[in-house]
Scaffold this active site. Structure first.
Site, mmCIF file in Angstrom:
data_model
loop_
_atom_site.group_PDB
_atom_site.id
_atom_site.type_symbol
_atom_site.label_atom_id
_atom_site.label_comp_id
_atom_site.label_asym_id
_atom_site.label_seq_id
_atom_site.Cartn_x
_atom_site.Cartn_y
_atom_site.Cartn_z
ATOM 1 C CG ASP A 64 -2.120 0.949 1.011
ATOM 2 O OD1 ASP A 64 -1.894 2.132 0.673
ATOM 3 O OD2 ASP A 64 -3.259 0.500 1.195
ATOM 4 C CB SER A 114 -6.403 2.540 -0.216
ATOM 5 O OG SER A 114 -5.088 2.994 -0.106
ATOM 6 C CG HIS A 177 -7.619 0.513 6.472
ATOM 7 N ND1 HIS A 177 -6.585 0.868 5.643
ATOM 8 C CD2 HIS A 177 -8.009 1.647 7.095
ATOM 9 C CE1 HIS A 177 -6.353 2.166 5.756
ATOM 10 N NE2 HIS A 177 -7.196 2.663 6.624
ATOM 11 C CD GLU A 332 -3.262 -3.175 2.521
ATOM 12 O OE1 GLU A 332 -3.312 -2.001 2.127
ATOM 13 O OE2 GLU A 332 -3.919 -3.592 3.491
ATOM 14 C CG ASP A 337 -1.178 4.513 2.653
ATOM 15 O OD1 ASP A 337 -0.990 5.268 1.694
ATOM 16 O OD2 ASP A 337 -2.140 4.618 3.435
ATOM 17 C CG HIS A 341 -1.091 8.769 4.789
ATOM 18 N ND1 HIS A 341 -1.413 9.674 3.798
ATOM 19 C CD2 HIS A 341 -1.661 7.595 4.411
ATOM 20 C CE1 HIS A 341 -2.136 9.059 2.875
ATOM 21 N NE2 HIS A 341 -2.300 7.802 3.224
ATOM 22 C CG ASP A 378 -2.788 1.058 -2.639
ATOM 23 O OD1 ASP A 378 -1.589 1.408 -2.552
ATOM 24 O OD2 ASP A 378 -3.581 1.165 -1.687
ATOM 25 C CG HIS A 379 -2.195 4.926 -3.530
ATOM 26 N ND1 HIS A 379 -1.272 5.458 -2.655
ATOM 27 C CD2 HIS A 379 -3.126 4.307 -2.774
ATOM 28 C CE1 HIS A 379 -1.651 5.174 -1.421
ATOM 29 N NE2 HIS A 379 -2.768 4.482 -1.458
ATOM 30 C CG HIS A 462 -2.684 8.357 -1.482
ATOM 31 N ND1 HIS A 462 -3.886 7.729 -1.620
ATOM 32 C CD2 HIS A 462 -2.241 8.046 -0.243
ATOM 33 C CE1 HIS A 462 -4.168 7.059 -0.518
ATOM 34 N NE2 HIS A 462 -3.186 7.243 0.348
HETATM 35 ZN ZN LIG Z 1 -3.118 6.131 2.121
#
Ligand SMILES: [Zn+2]
Ligand SMILES: *[C@@H]1O[C@H](CO)[C@@H](O)[C@H](O)[C@H]1NC(C)=O
Ligand SMILES: *[C@@H]1O[C@H](CO)[C@@H](O)[C@H](O)[C@H]1NC(C)=O
Ligand SMILES: *[C@@H]1O[C@H](CO)[C@@H](O)[C@H](O)[C@H]1NC(C)=O
Length: 530
Positions: A64, A114, A177, A332, A337, A341, A378-379, A462
């Site tokens: 992620d 996500s 999540h 995952e 991620d 953040h 995912d990004h 992101h």
């Molecule tokens: Zn995120």
């Protein structure tokens, strides 16, 4: 001058891809070095053949937020932790034979979240920001029974179950999540993880994500579910900042009672020690945190603490390998991620390394003949790798040490909470030097040190550029190209002969070659040694 040489250990995978680890021998990186390196890589690439087997098993790894900057920086960091300069290192998935790029936008956002991207990856349908397991026709954060029913989309796990495969879902986040939710739930707002989060007018229309996991298909039929989320499932309460149930349901108890009623062997576990005892149960549920599981660097590594992502991946594969029809597993690495953040670069890279180790473990336990392994993100994130640090410079350090220029970190973010710690107090109304001198910040080595961000955001954003997809095993050549993210679910299921296009891909029989297992075991050991 470099003190490493290549001749090294190159391991040929079945698809004729070499994984090379460079052994330490004193050698200068002169032209001979690069000629040798070029030739040996060419020799390996020339042996590349296509694998037309169908996939009996598929493992889909999602890092992620693991954009390309994170891949590069964690590769260097891992090398540096092993005493190398770092840049020459390879992650296990870097050497997969087939690699493509993935466009991650949501149907309504240039830069995605996500929930929307997971719906693309797992259900084969791009959808809106903040929604999961539904297409773009249902208004975000609302529910109308007819529109809801029409908007639902099925996932890889559902398709695999319909084809008689065993299924697994492993994450380091709350199991409810955004990313994992798209594998089993249909939800108009990703925050509806607990009943109380759903506005009262929609309570009769849509169940919360946790209830969908336990009560609905395909959630209730998943054989292996590992992650966090004890609070969301009503097993426990606590002061973790995630949501808590208000309906008083104990969903782990319900899960256990339903399995009993089904007459299948099952077990619910809450720590590493219990997880490691699992053996022949048909269905298992493991919840290893009140909310998200702990970051690996902060994990209680005792038997009463949570397992690592490597431990969960190994156990999940062991539990899924029993059964004639093969399996579909999603893993995952969810907290790369979260660390980004918060601008916690060291934590993010550490989580990425642990995620990569889970992939190495999966390679060692499976065969290239019958198991497709796909790795993606995912990004991306707003992380940047700045110029021009010297070769081998600490990846978490400063980009230069020239006294007449402002000092900055190699890894900085375009935005995030790091702004607050780097902004010089009282400088907003002054013409003076605006930022603290980062070389004087005393917590730079700490796990939760925030890297620089010039724009304040409570949570860093992101990034919207393409992410990579890496594939190995049956028909991995179908992953060469630039794709819409939704393609991934279609390709994985097609190669496994299930999902919307079960007969489109090659159906060559799986021929067992025991050598591949030996090669992978060797690679795994090598990876641990070097
Ligand atoms: Zn995120
Ligand atoms: C929920 O049920 C589990 C058994 O699945 C039990 O161990 C736990 O104590 C229960 N939690 C609450 C809050 O009642
Ligand atoms: C769990 O994983 C850690 C590494 O993350 C490893 O050191 C440990 O041996 C593993 N435990 C088991 C039982 O596999
Ligand atoms: C800057 O100000 C904040 C409060 O606004 C304070 O918590 C922090 O300690 C100050 N930092 C320095 C370096 O003075």
């Amino acid at each position: 001058m470099r003190a490493l040489e290549t001749v090294a250990a190159c391991v040929l995978l079945l698809q004729a891809t070499a994984v090379c680890k460079y052994l330490e021998v004193v050698q200068i990186e002169d032209k001979n070095y690069w000629y040798e390196l070029g030739k040996s890589r060419l020799q390996n690439q020339l042996k590349k053949t296509m694998n037309f087997n169908r996939a009996k098993n598929a493992i889909f790894f999602v890092g992620d937020g693991m954009g390309l900057t994170t891949v590069t920086a964690s590769r260097i960091y891992k090398g540096q932790l092993n005493g190398e300069t770092g840049e020459e290192n390879y992650h296990a998935f870097d050497l997969f034979p087939d690699i493509g790029l993935v466009k991650t936008y949501n149907t309504d956002k240039q830069v995605p979240d996500s929930a929307g991207t997971a719906t693309a990856m797992f259900c084969g349908v791009k959808t809106k920001y903040y929604t999961a397991g539904i297409d773009s026709t249902l208004p975000t954060g609302e529910c109308d029974p007819e529109l809801y029913e029409a908007a639902k989309v099925d996932s890889l796990l559902k398709w695999a179950q319909d084809a008689g495969k065993r299924t697994g879902l492993v994450t380091t986040t709350r199991i409810t999540h955004a990313t994992p939710s798209a594998a089993y739930a249909h939800i108009a707002e990703r925050n509806w993880e607990c009943d109380g989060k759903i506005p009262s007018e929609y309570q009769g229309c849509m169940k919360d994500i946790a209830r969908q996991l336990v009560e609905e298909s395909p959630g209730k039929d998943i054989n292996v579910v590992f992650g966090g989320g004890q609070k969301q499932l009503g097993f426990a309460t606590g002061d973790d900042d995630s949501c808590e149930r208000t309906d008083g349901l104990n969903l782990t108890e319900i899960w256990e009672n339903d399995r009993k009623a089904e007459g299948v062997s099952h077990r619910f576990v809450i720590n590493r020690g219990q997880m490691e005892e699992l053996s022949t149960e048909d269905k298992v549920l493991g919840l290893f945190g009140l909310g998200h599981m702990a970051y690996d660097l902060e994990r209680d590594t005792g038997a009463d603490g949570p397992p690592s992502i490597v431990n969960m991946t190994v156990k999940a594969i062991q539990m899924l390998q029993r059964g004639e029809n093969g399996f579909m597993l999603i893993v995952e690495g969810g907290r790369i991620d979260h660390a980004h953040h918060d601008n916690f670069a060291k934590l993010a890279l550490s989580e990425a390394i642990r995620f990569e180790e889970a992939i190495s473990a999966a390679l060692a336990m499976t065969s290239r003949d019958d198991t497709l392994i796909v790795v993606t993100a995912d990004h991306s994130h707003s992380l940047t790798m700045n110029g021009y640090p010297n070769r081998g410079n600490d990846i978490l350090g400063f980009a230069h040490d020239e006294p007449d220029k402002p000092i900055y970190e190699t890894l900085t973010y375009a935005n995030g909470p790091g702004y607050n710690v780097h902004r010089k107090n009282g400088s907003i109304d002054s013409d003076e030097y605006l930022w603290n001198d980062p070389t004087l910040m005393e917590d730079r080595d700490e796990t939760r040190y925030m890297h620089f961000a010039p724009i304040y955001e409570e949570t860093e954003t992101h990034g919207g550029e393409d992410v990579a997809v890496y594939a190995i095993g049956p028909q991995s050549h179908l992953f060469n190209g630039v794709f819409e993210q939704s393609y991934l679910a279609h390709a994985i299921s097609c190669i496994g002969k299930f999902g919307p296009n079960p007969t489109l891909c090659s159906n060559a029989p799986v021929s067992a070659k025991s050598t591949s297992i030996l090669i992978m075991a060797f690679l795994y050991i090598l990876n641990r040694l070097i």
